[in-house]
Scaffold this active site. Structure first.
Site, PDB file in Angstrom:
ATOM      1  N   CYS A  61       0.751  -1.277  -0.135  1.00 40.92           N
ATOM      2  CA  CYS A  61      -0.083  -0.012  -0.105  1.00 40.92           C
ATOM      3  C   CYS A  61       0.762   1.282   0.026  1.00 40.92           C
ATOM      4  O   CYS A  61       2.060   1.058   0.123  1.00 40.92           O
ATOM      5  CB  CYS A  61      -0.877  -0.114   1.159  1.00 40.92           C
ATOM      6  SG  CYS A  61      -0.070   0.217   2.701  1.00 40.92           S
ATOM      7  N   ALA A  64       2.976   1.797   3.001  1.00 38.35           N
ATOM      8  CA  ALA A  64       4.087   1.099   3.114  1.00 38.35           C
ATOM      9  C   ALA A  64       5.375   1.710   2.277  1.00 38.35           C
ATOM     10  O   ALA A  64       6.413   1.635   2.737  1.00 38.35           O
ATOM     11  CB  ALA A  64       3.821  -0.151   2.399  1.00 38.35           C
ATOM     12  N   ARG A  95      11.977  -5.244   6.822  1.00 40.57           N
ATOM     13  CA  ARG A  95      12.683  -4.821   5.599  1.00 40.57           C
ATOM     14  C   ARG A  95      14.100  -5.099   5.476  1.00 40.57           C
ATOM     15  O   ARG A  95      14.867  -4.892   4.540  1.00 40.57           O
ATOM     16  CB  ARG A  95      12.178  -3.547   4.936  1.00 40.57           C
ATOM     17  CG  ARG A  95      12.726  -3.098   3.746  1.00 40.57           C
ATOM     18  CD  ARG A  95      11.651  -2.162   2.954  1.00 40.57           C
ATOM     19  NE  ARG A  95      12.519  -1.447   2.111  1.00 40.57           N
ATOM     20  CZ  ARG A  95      12.953  -0.265   2.115  1.00 40.57           C
ATOM     21  NH1 ARG A  95      13.269   0.178   3.333  1.00 40.57           N
ATOM     22  NH2 ARG A  95      13.435   0.384   0.963  1.00 40.57           N
ATOM     23  N   HIS A 194       5.944   6.616  -2.168  1.00 41.95           N
ATOM     24  CA  HIS A 194       7.298   6.976  -2.517  1.00 41.95           C
ATOM     25  C   HIS A 194       7.165   8.552  -2.881  1.00 41.95           C
ATOM     26  O   HIS A 194       7.990   9.300  -2.300  1.00 41.95           O
ATOM     27  CB  HIS A 194       7.787   6.317  -3.917  1.00 41.95           C
ATOM     28  CG  HIS A 194       8.091   4.929  -3.625  1.00 41.95           C
ATOM     29  ND1 HIS A 194       8.161   4.219  -5.011  1.00 41.95           N
ATOM     30  CD2 HIS A 194       8.312   4.255  -2.498  1.00 41.95           C
ATOM     31  CE1 HIS A 194       8.105   2.916  -4.512  1.00 41.95           C
ATOM     32  NE2 HIS A 194       8.394   2.758  -3.019  1.00 41.95           N
TER      33      HIS A 194
HETATM   34 FE1  CFM Z   1      13.323   0.696  -4.973  1.00 36.50          FE
HETATM   35 FE2  CFM Z   1      12.776  -1.808  -5.108  1.00 36.50          FE
HETATM   36 FE3  CFM Z   1      11.242   0.051  -3.685  1.00 36.50          FE
HETATM   37 FE4  CFM Z   1      13.713  -0.327  -2.815  1.00 36.50          FE
HETATM   38 FE5  CFM Z   1      12.903  -2.561  -1.482  1.00 36.50          FE
HETATM   39 FE6  CFM Z   1      11.680  -3.550  -3.511  1.00 36.50          FE
HETATM   40 FE7  CFM Z   1      10.328  -2.039  -2.247  1.00 36.50          FE
HETATM   41 MO1  CFM Z   1      10.809  -4.317  -1.587  1.00 36.50          MO
HETATM   42  S1  CFM Z   1      14.806  -0.708  -4.841  1.00 36.50           S
HETATM   43  S2  CFM Z   1      12.593   1.408  -3.118  1.00 36.50           S
HETATM   44  S3  CFM Z   1      14.682  -1.568  -1.333  1.00 36.50           S
HETATM   45  S4  CFM Z   1      11.524  -0.147  -6.076  1.00 36.50           S
HETATM   46  S5  CFM Z   1      13.185  -4.516  -2.395  1.00 36.50           S
HETATM   47  S6  CFM Z   1      12.493  -3.625  -5.936  1.00 36.50           S
HETATM   48  S7  CFM Z   1       9.723  -3.739  -3.315  1.00 36.50           S
HETATM   49  S8  CFM Z   1      10.949  -2.417  -0.392  1.00 36.50           S
HETATM   50  S9  CFM Z   1       9.471  -0.265  -2.646  1.00 36.50           S
END
Ligand code: CFM
Length: 542
Positions: A61, A64, A95, A194
């Site tokens: 989500c 997260a 994580r 993000h």
């Molecule tokens: Fe970038 Fe990723 Fe992500 Fe990531 Fe991660 Fe991820 Fe993620 Mo899990 S590099 S920040 S450290 S998009 S592994 S492939 S899914 S937490 S949001």
């Protein structure tokens, strides 16, 4: 055996045809047979679109993506989750993002889970007072430099004004308090979180501290590196040896102060393009810091990225030092790579993870001389698949419009162009490109399958059809995959392994993958009744 696999087009039909007609039509645009023509213009893929209700996919989500991913790895901000306790528990250090405080006494709040623990009563009568009290309590107990607040779904529904609360408490306590409206439902996936985190960090923290610290003259920020399993420690060490001053990382092993000071760097390197390109773009506009794409996953990627960083600064000593480090490290890596590749050559892999690793980790499989059959992201956008050349053509839908786009202008005092037009021309003549990312698909073989937002059912079907030697995903997939007799490598938290970045990390990955794809245990996963055609039990109906 490769010969027995259905081809990509047939496999796609199989995957898509199991959905009801209307959904199958949509899925057909989210599952793409890769094609890489001379022009480099790969087929278009539908992404960043809502998952159909009822489908179990890998996605997480918005909360997260904001609280867990971007803000989680910063050790000295108290992160208070305004919401029911379950949301907080879910985001509590699952994580494996690591941090290294300078002394055992230094602030590190990462092992705590701060929550307002909203109850039914607060949902009915409002939770703002409870939030004010929680901020006060956290301040009294820890006296942190900064406190941030994250709202989860119910908060958005009842309408608590977390920003007003943050403002009130900021004035009262005299420390920085800021908030994120990152309710889980706010976007179609983590990706929206993000963006929200990037915006607030940029608005409330970046640029607050102008002091130039550190002794090295090549000042850089690393964006989109989160220190999972200690990756950032490996990269840090290499930077030091080369002579780079790492001002800030967004946000592996980071501190509040490093964000506040990050606008004093002269180059931004973007590793995970999906999660942090917003900050890179905004820092360029406001402070004049250009950005380049890098990748420290894989030995060859690390060497290439270091060379690019050195080329930017146009300093012969720096370039020489970088070459010396690469030469020394590559010699060691190559010995190991050959040893492991002899055992992994020709084996196959699939990667379905996040928004950047499904691409970056393919470099490590190349070094192992393995073949990637299929890959996809959970929540990436078209630019991460097809390259930034498609940016102008991406249609903005209602879900993306829901997330604020900050209007950023050059700071009248703090803007300083880092490259003049002459330097830019010099660099361009040498083939140096800023803001350049080609995405995952152009670097994959034709006739591989690209699947966005893969579902649990797609996963099983795909494994059944193409039985890979290793499947890369996360904890939700791991045991289902392994019950099918295929080892599953978690690329989110690395299981208990890592670091996998830079040179030493690459060797760690070679070793771990060799262990998985060459272990005999996966051939022993059949239950007794699956092993022979004879029934294990016989019975008759009376
Ligand atoms: Fe970038 Fe990723 Fe992500 Fe990531 Fe991660 Fe991820 Fe993620 Mo899990 S590099 S920040 S450290 S998009 S592994 S492939 S899914 S937490 S949001």
């Amino acid at each position: 055996m490769i010969e027995q696999r259905p081809d990509a087009q047939t496999a796609k039909q199989e995957l898509v045809s199991m959905y009801p007609a209307k959904l199958a039509k949509k899925r057909a645009t989210q599952v793409v047979v890769n094609d890489v023509p001379e022009s480099g213009i790969v087929p278009e893929i539908l992404v960043n679109s809502r998952t159909a209700p009822g489908i179990i996919s890998q996605r997480g989500c918005t909360y997260a993506g904001c609280k867990g991913v971007i803000m989680g790895p910063t050790r000295d901000i108290v992160n208070i989750v305004h919401g029911p306790i379950g949301c907080s528990f879910y985001a509590w250090l699952t994580r494996r993002n690591m941090t290294l405080p300078p002394t055992p006494q230094s602030e590190n709040f990462m092992m705590y889970a701060f929550s307002t623990d909203l109850k039914e009563e607060n949902i009915v009568f409002g939770g703002e007072k409870k939030l004010d009290a929680a901020i006060q309590e956290a301040y009294d107990l820890f006296h942190p430099k900064a406190i941030s607040v994250f709202s989860t779904c119910p908060v958005g529904l009842i309408g608590d004004d977390i920003h007003a609360s943050a403002k009130r408490m900021k004035e009262k306590l005299g420390i920085n308090v800021f908030a994120f409206s990152c309710e889980g439902y706010k976007g179609v996936s983590q990706s929206a979180g993000h963006h929200i985190a990037n915006n607030q960090l940029f608005k409330h923290v970046v640029g607050l501290d102008d002091e130039i610290r550190g002794s090295r003259k090549f000042r850089v920020n690393l964006l989109g590196e989160y220190n999972i399993g200690g990756d950032a420690f490996e990269i840090d060490e290499i930077f030091k040896r080369c002579g780079f001053e790492l001002v800030a990382t967004f946000s592996g092993n980071s501190t509040y102060g490093s964000f506040a000071n990050s606008h004093t760097a002269d180059l931004n390197m973007v590793m995970c393009h999906r999660s942090i390109n917003y900050v890179a773009e905004m820092m360029e506009k406001k402070y004049g810091i250009p950005w380049i794409k890098v990748n420290f996953v894989s030995a060859s990627g690390t060497a290439k990225s270091l060379r690019k960083m050195a080329a930017y600064f146009e300093d012969q000593d720096l370039m020489d030092r970088v070459e010396a480090v690469i030469e020394e490290e590559m010699a060691k890596v190559e010995v190991q790579r050959r040893k492991y590749a002899a055992r992994t050559r020709g084996k196959t892999a699939m990667l379905f993870v996040g928004g950047s690793r499904a691409h970056h980790y393919q470099e490590l499989f190349k070094e192992l001389e393995m073949k990637v059959l299929a890959a996809g992201y959970e929540f990436a956008h078209r630019d991460d698949y097809e390259g930034r050349r498609v940016l102008g053509t991406i249609k903005i839908d209602a879900d993306s419009r829901n997330i604020e786009e900050l209007h950023v202008e050059a700071d009248p005092e703090k803007f300083r162009a880092r490259v003049d037009s002459e330097a830019e021309a010099r660099l361009a003549a040498r083939g140096f490109k800023f803001k350049d990312y080609n995405g995952m698909m152009p670097e994959m073989d034709p006739n591989t399958l690209i699947i966005d937002d893969i579902s649990a059912r797609d996963t099983e079907k795909l494994i059944e059809m193409w039985k890979p030697d290793v499947f890369c995903a996360g904890i939700k997939e791991k045991f289902v995959v392994q019950k099918m007799g295929v080892p599953c490598k978690q690329l989110h938290n690395y299981d208990v392994g890592g670091p996998y970045n830079a040179f030493r990390g690459a060797v760690n990955f070679y070793r771990d993958i060799d262990r998985m794809v060459n272990s005999p245990v996966w051939k022993l996963t059949l239950a007794p009744w699956q092993e022979s055609a004879e029934p294990a039990l016989e019975a008759s109906v009376a």
